[in-house]
Design a protein around this motif. Structure first.
Motif, PDB file in Angstrom:
ATOM      1  N   ASP A 182      53.151  41.398  27.293  1.00  0.00           N
ATOM      2  CA  ASP A 182      52.302  41.978  28.320  1.00  0.00           C
ATOM      3  C   ASP A 182      51.992  40.944  29.396  1.00  0.00           C
ATOM      4  OD1 ASP A 182      50.820  43.893  29.621  1.00  0.00           O
ATOM      5  OD2 ASP A 182      49.018  43.622  28.409  1.00  0.00           O
ATOM      6  N   VAL A 183      51.668  41.422  30.572  1.00  0.00           N
ATOM      7  CA  VAL A 183      51.246  40.589  31.689  1.00  0.00           C
ATOM      8  C   VAL A 183      49.985  41.224  32.270  1.00  0.00           C
ATOM      9  CG1 VAL A 183      51.797  39.763  33.998  1.00  0.00           C
ATOM     10  CG2 VAL A 183      53.566  39.790  32.250  1.00  0.00           C
ATOM     11  N   SER A 184      48.918  40.451  32.418  1.00  0.00           N
ATOM     12  CA  SER A 184      47.681  40.956  33.005  1.00  0.00           C
ATOM     13  C   SER A 184      47.749  40.806  34.524  1.00  0.00           C
ATOM     14  CB  SER A 184      46.476  40.196  32.437  1.00  0.00           C
ATOM     15  OG  SER A 184      46.311  40.452  31.062  1.00  0.00           O
ATOM     16  N   PHE A 185      48.367  41.779  35.172  1.00  0.00           N
ATOM     17  CA  PHE A 185      48.488  41.744  36.625  1.00  0.00           C
ATOM     18  C   PHE A 185      47.105  41.856  37.266  1.00  0.00           C
ATOM     19  CE2 PHE A 185      52.634  43.402  35.278  1.00  0.00           C
ATOM     20  CZ  PHE A 185      53.499  42.606  36.019  1.00  0.00           C
ATOM     21  N   ASP A 186      46.860  41.064  38.288  1.00  0.00           N
ATOM     22  CA  ASP A 186      45.590  41.097  38.998  1.00  0.00           C
ATOM     23  C   ASP A 186      45.850  40.714  40.456  1.00  0.00           C
ATOM     24  OD1 ASP A 186      43.089  40.520  40.169  1.00  0.00           O
ATOM     25  OD2 ASP A 186      42.219  39.995  38.220  1.00  0.00           O
ATOM     26  N   PRO A 187      45.844  41.699  41.376  1.00  0.00           N
ATOM     27  CA  PRO A 187      46.192  41.427  42.780  1.00  0.00           C
ATOM     28  C   PRO A 187      45.101  40.700  43.555  1.00  0.00           C
ATOM     29  CG  PRO A 187      45.482  43.684  42.551  1.00  0.00           C
ATOM     30  CD  PRO A 187      45.513  43.114  41.155  1.00  0.00           C
ATOM     31  N   VAL A 188      43.911  40.554  42.957  1.00  0.00           N
ATOM     32  CA  VAL A 188      42.827  39.827  43.621  1.00  0.00           C
ATOM     33  C   VAL A 188      42.811  38.374  43.165  1.00  0.00           C
ATOM     34  CG1 VAL A 188      40.350  39.719  44.028  1.00  0.00           C
ATOM     35  CG2 VAL A 188      41.462  41.946  43.784  1.00  0.00           C
ATOM     36  N   LEU A 189      42.933  38.168  41.855  1.00  0.00           N
ATOM     37  CA  LEU A 189      42.922  36.812  41.300  1.00  0.00           C
ATOM     38  C   LEU A 189      44.202  36.067  41.615  1.00  0.00           C
ATOM     39  CD1 LEU A 189      41.384  34.789  39.453  1.00  0.00           C
ATOM     40  CD2 LEU A 189      42.580  35.834  37.514  1.00  0.00           C
ATOM     41  N   HIS A 190      45.338  36.771  41.609  1.00  0.00           N
ATOM     42  CA  HIS A 190      46.650  36.162  41.814  1.00  0.00           C
ATOM     43  C   HIS A 190      47.221  36.629  43.147  1.00  0.00           C
ATOM     44  CE1 HIS A 190      46.797  36.227  37.160  1.00  0.00           C
ATOM     45  NE2 HIS A 190      46.282  35.090  37.584  1.00  0.00           N
ATOM     46  N   THR A 191      47.154  35.771  44.140  1.00  0.00           N
ATOM     47  CA  THR A 191      47.658  36.136  45.461  1.00  0.00           C
ATOM     48  C   THR A 191      48.275  34.918  46.141  1.00  0.00           C
ATOM     49  OG1 THR A 191      47.070  37.230  47.553  1.00  0.00           O
ATOM     50  CG2 THR A 191      45.475  35.684  46.637  1.00  0.00           C
ATOM     51  N   ALA A 192      49.064  35.164  47.163  1.00  0.00           N
ATOM     52  CA  ALA A 192      49.711  34.074  47.886  1.00  0.00           C
ATOM     53  C   ALA A 192      48.697  33.384  48.795  1.00  0.00           C
ATOM     54  CB  ALA A 192      50.876  34.613  48.723  1.00  0.00           C
ATOM     55  N   ALA A 193      48.984  32.137  49.132  1.00  0.00           N
ATOM     56  CA  ALA A 193      48.102  31.369  50.019  1.00  0.00           C
ATOM     57  C   ALA A 193      47.964  32.086  51.357  1.00  0.00           C
ATOM     58  CB  ALA A 193      48.668  29.965  50.230  1.00  0.00           C
ATOM     59  N   GLY A 194      46.711  32.296  51.767  1.00  0.00           N
ATOM     60  CA  GLY A 194      46.459  32.916  53.065  1.00  0.00           C
ATOM     61  C   GLY A 194      46.495  34.428  53.066  1.00  0.00           C
ATOM     62  N   VAL A 195      46.766  35.043  51.901  1.00  0.00           N
ATOM     63  CA  VAL A 195      46.844  36.503  51.813  1.00  0.00           C
ATOM     64  C   VAL A 195      45.641  37.026  51.034  1.00  0.00           C
ATOM     65  CG1 VAL A 195      48.161  38.461  50.932  1.00  0.00           C
ATOM     66  CG2 VAL A 195      49.359  36.485  51.880  1.00  0.00           C
ATOM     67  N   ARG A 196      44.982  38.052  51.557  1.00  0.00           N
ATOM     68  CA  ARG A 196      43.883  38.667  50.803  1.00  0.00           C
ATOM     69  C   ARG A 196      43.791  40.153  51.136  1.00  0.00           C
ATOM     70  NH1 ARG A 196      39.033  39.263  53.690  1.00  0.00           N
ATOM     71  NH2 ARG A 196      38.985  38.272  55.766  1.00  0.00           N
ATOM     72  N   LEU A 197      43.381  40.915  50.138  1.00  0.00           N
ATOM     73  CA  LEU A 197      43.196  42.349  50.306  1.00  0.00           C
ATOM     74  C   LEU A 197      41.931  42.623  51.103  1.00  0.00           C
ATOM     75  CD1 LEU A 197      44.016  43.440  46.648  1.00  0.00           C
ATOM     76  CD2 LEU A 197      45.403  43.987  48.660  1.00  0.00           C
ATOM     77  N   VAL A 198      41.937  43.688  51.884  1.00  0.00           N
ATOM     78  CA  VAL A 198      40.759  44.112  52.631  1.00  0.00           C
ATOM     79  C   VAL A 198      40.614  45.629  52.477  1.00  0.00           C
ATOM     80  CG1 VAL A 198      40.838  42.237  54.293  1.00  0.00           C
ATOM     81  CG2 VAL A 198      42.137  44.288  54.765  1.00  0.00           C
ATOM     82  N   PRO A 199      39.371  46.166  52.609  1.00  0.00           N
ATOM     83  CA  PRO A 199      38.133  45.499  52.990  1.00  0.00           C
ATOM     84  C   PRO A 199      37.537  44.667  51.860  1.00  0.00           C
ATOM     85  CG  PRO A 199      37.689  47.793  52.505  1.00  0.00           C
ATOM     86  CD  PRO A 199      39.188  47.629  52.442  1.00  0.00           C
ATOM     87  N   ASP A 200      36.651  43.738  52.198  1.00  0.00           N
ATOM     88  CA  ASP A 200      36.102  42.817  51.215  1.00  0.00           C
ATOM     89  C   ASP A 200      35.314  43.519  50.112  1.00  0.00           C
ATOM     90  OD1 ASP A 200      37.212  40.700  52.582  1.00  0.00           O
ATOM     91  OD2 ASP A 200      35.387  40.210  53.693  1.00  0.00           O
ATOM     92  N   TRP A 201      34.538  44.562  50.454  1.00  0.00           N
ATOM     93  CA  TRP A 201      33.712  45.224  49.435  1.00  0.00           C
ATOM     94  C   TRP A 201      34.578  45.889  48.369  1.00  0.00           C
ATOM     95  CZ3 TRP A 201      34.051  50.361  48.239  1.00  0.00           C
ATOM     96  CH2 TRP A 201      34.671  51.195  49.183  1.00  0.00           C
TER      97      TRP A 201
END
Length: 220
Positions: A182-201
């Motif tokens: 298994d792999v615990s995928f997490d798009p918030v914890l694991h992201t590329a440098a300078g990349v972030r999901l929005v909106p912040d809330w």
């Protein structure tokens, strides 16, 4: 108490009761590769590499019954020192954020559901299966069979917030990983440098929800 805490507690309790993910509990994990087809510097900093991917059913309906289909892949660490997890889900055709149950693996449009901010621009991601799929219905058994027959290929596309979708990369899943891996995928914890999901809330809600899910199923 923040809204992220209120939203995440049911996820932790549900994961604890099921002893697995509350959402997308059933899936197939496979090795594969990602090949960037867009010019370097255009859009998101996706890079060519080997990946681990997962196809899943959102609610976990039985056999070939319709469900929210999920597609995830993990890029190995590069500049950020952490892996980069990308998670997409099936949406209504032509829509970027409206989740929609799929009847078959063929013809699905997968979307990131949330845009990603990179260097001042918002980018959406989507994926579409580019392989003739022999299996009927949304069965994970048919995914296993397709991997044994030669794999599954997806066209990955990106779009700026006001632009049209354009080619970004090609994802190929080739080899199923052993059952129980298994792999615990997490798009918030694991992201590329300078990349972030929005909106912040909403990103904060997802961050706490994924954390609670791992606690609930003892994966953290």
């Amino acid at each position: 108490m923040k809204i992220s805490d209120v939203a995440s507690w049911p996820v932790q309790l549900g994961a604890a009761a099921r002893h697995r993910r509350l959402f997308h509990p059933s899936g197939v994990l496979a090795r594969g590769s990602l090949e960037r087809t867009s010019p370097i510097g255009r859009g998101l900093p996706v890079y060519s590499c080997d990946v681990v991917g997962r196809l899943s059913k959102g609610v976990g309906t039985a056999d070939s019954l319709p469900d929210i289909a999920g597609l995830a892949w993990r890029l190995p660490p590069q500049l950020s020192g952490t892996p980069w997890d990308v998670l997409l889900a099936s949406t209504l055709a032509g829509n970027r954020f409206l989740l929609w149950p799929a009847n078959s693996w063929a013809g699905i449009t997968f979307s990131s559901l949330m845009p990603m901010r990179f260097e001042g621009t918002l980018w959406w991601l989507r994926a579409r299966l580019n392989t003739q799929f022999d299996g009927s219905g949304l069965s994970l058994t048919s995914v296993n069979a397709q991997l044994e027959r030669g794999g599954m290929e997806f066209d990955i596309e990106q779009s700026s917030i006001s632009g049209e979708f354009e080619p970004l990369a090609r994802l190929v899943l080739r080899e199923k990983l052993p059952h129980g891996r298994d792999v615990s995928f997490d798009p918030v914890l694991h992201t590329a440098a300078g990349v972030r999901l929005v909106p912040d809330w909403l990103t904060d809600v997802r961050r706490v929800t994924y954390h609670r899910s791992r606690i609930g199923r003892s994966a953290e």
